[in-house]
Scaffold this active site. Sequence first.
Site, PDB file in Angstrom:
ATOM      1  N   ASP A  43       0.818  -1.215   0.000  1.00  0.00           N
ATOM      2  CA  ASP A  43       0.000   0.000   0.000  1.00  0.00           C
ATOM      3  C   ASP A  43       0.851   1.264   0.000  1.00  0.00           C
ATOM      4  OD1 ASP A  43       1.020  -0.075   2.536  1.00  0.00           O
ATOM      5  OD2 ASP A  43      -0.893   0.235   3.573  1.00  0.00           O
ATOM      6  N   GLY A  44       2.186   1.108  -0.098  1.00  0.00           N
ATOM      7  CA  GLY A  44       3.067   2.274  -0.172  1.00  0.00           C
ATOM      8  C   GLY A  44       3.716   2.664   1.136  1.00  0.00           C
ATOM      9  N   ARG A 102      10.572  27.606   3.640  1.00  0.00           N
ATOM     10  CA  ARG A 102      10.112  28.896   3.120  1.00  0.00           C
ATOM     11  C   ARG A 102       8.899  29.432   3.878  1.00  0.00           C
ATOM     12  NH1 ARG A 102      10.490  27.293  -3.196  1.00  0.00           N
ATOM     13  NH2 ARG A 102      10.269  25.227  -2.257  1.00  0.00           N
ATOM     14  N   GLN A 103       8.233  28.579   4.648  1.00  0.00           N
ATOM     15  CA  GLN A 103       7.138  29.042   5.512  1.00  0.00           C
ATOM     16  C   GLN A 103       7.702  29.134   6.933  1.00  0.00           C
ATOM     17  OE1 GLN A 103       3.131  27.102   4.411  1.00  0.00           O
ATOM     18  NE2 GLN A 103       4.615  25.696   3.494  1.00  0.00           N
ATOM     19  N   ASP A 175      16.816  39.688  -4.150  1.00  0.00           N
ATOM     20  CA  ASP A 175      15.771  40.309  -3.325  1.00  0.00           C
ATOM     21  C   ASP A 175      16.421  40.868  -2.052  1.00  0.00           C
ATOM     22  OD1 ASP A 175      16.179  38.093  -1.614  1.00  0.00           O
ATOM     23  OD2 ASP A 175      14.616  36.965  -2.642  1.00  0.00           O
ATOM     24  N   LYS A 198      12.377  43.633  -5.570  1.00  0.00           N
ATOM     25  CA  LYS A 198      11.405  42.712  -6.149  1.00  0.00           C
ATOM     26  C   LYS A 198      10.171  42.631  -5.269  1.00  0.00           C
ATOM     27  CE  LYS A 198      11.627  38.465  -5.034  1.00  0.00           C
ATOM     28  NZ  LYS A 198      12.099  37.102  -4.725  1.00  0.00           N
ATOM     29  N   ARG A 200       6.706  39.975  -4.648  1.00  0.00           N
ATOM     30  CA  ARG A 200       6.169  38.651  -4.967  1.00  0.00           C
ATOM     31  C   ARG A 200       4.667  38.662  -4.668  1.00  0.00           C
ATOM     32  NH1 ARG A 200       8.537  33.863  -5.798  1.00  0.00           N
ATOM     33  NH2 ARG A 200      10.595  34.437  -4.993  1.00  0.00           N
ATOM     34  N   ALA A 230      12.852  29.071 -10.995  1.00  0.00           N
ATOM     35  CA  ALA A 230      13.820  29.937 -11.699  1.00  0.00           C
ATOM     36  C   ALA A 230      13.190  31.209 -12.248  1.00  0.00           C
ATOM     37  CB  ALA A 230      14.526  29.167 -12.829  1.00  0.00           C
ATOM     38  N   GLY A 231      11.982  31.532 -11.815  1.00  0.00           N
ATOM     39  CA  GLY A 231      11.339  32.769 -12.268  1.00  0.00           C
ATOM     40  C   GLY A 231      12.071  33.996 -11.754  1.00  0.00           C
TER      41      GLY A 231
END
Length: 317
Positions: A43-44, A102-103, A175, A198, A200, A230-231
């Site tokens: 089942d993983g 990142r949070q 940034d 910058k 976001r 990569a934006g």
Amino acid sequence: MASSYKDPSLKVFTLNSNRELAAEIANHIGTTLGECTVSRFSDGEIQINIEESIRGCEVYVVQSTSEPVNQHIMELLIMIDALKRASAKSINIVMPYYGYARQDRKARAREPITAKLMADLLETAGATRVITLDLHAPQIQGFFDVPIDHLQGVPILSDYFKEKNLEDIIIVSPDHGGVTRARRMADRLKAPIGIIDKRRPRPNVAEVMNIIGNIEGKTAILIDDIIDTAGTITLAANALVESGAKEVYACCTHPVLSGPALDRIDESVIKELVITNSIMLPEDKHSEKITILSVAPLIGEAIIRVHELQSVSILFD
């Protein structure tokens, strides 16, 4: 070159996120990777078996939380539990890339702080120390109640560019949040810094507003900790060229490179992207523009110093 370090109480294990880096680290230390198997139930569900005695040993587990992120996190938590129940003396997590970082704060109402959640999961599972590289925000160290060694990728990247002998360079942060990192590289390369102003509007979407610094006729080196889609980095590179930069290089510690990242880099004005192997880059993501540097000597040296109760601070610079 590998050292001849031999101490049976030091064990290095790896899971599935970055076996090549783990083998390099073990080779640098002068040992071999510990024997363990990672398998799946039908089942993983993840099943881990440690195939050798680790009773009373100081164990180091190499595992980045790279894609597939959640699978690699579960592998790590289950491995920690297995080590704890097998009577390891200490369980040291070597996490070159610390995911969910990142949070790191509540930027809006009703948001989680996943960087703190990750720290809680590792500690509750039984980790006694964490060795990591270029956290997205240095203050994440404060989320841990166990020792954490925060290594820096800037010296590795800086030494590479120093050997290239580029002329008239400027180090550019994409940034405001990365200014400290850019300043660190600029100090090592004796170069001025620039900053991309910058905004976001939403995650993985960036807009360049302004450029701070004299870019005209210079060779710009963009530095970031993570390149995901990569934006940001390609927009910044275009803005630098439009402002008169002669050529643009880019570098980062953690090449997440998800979604359209590779196409964006290949089609961008970036001459070369320099990354580390903190995240294993699959063959289909390799590019002529990408140069990969190894962090194995840095991490291997940190492990030796931790094991021998020596200072690790010399490696932070």
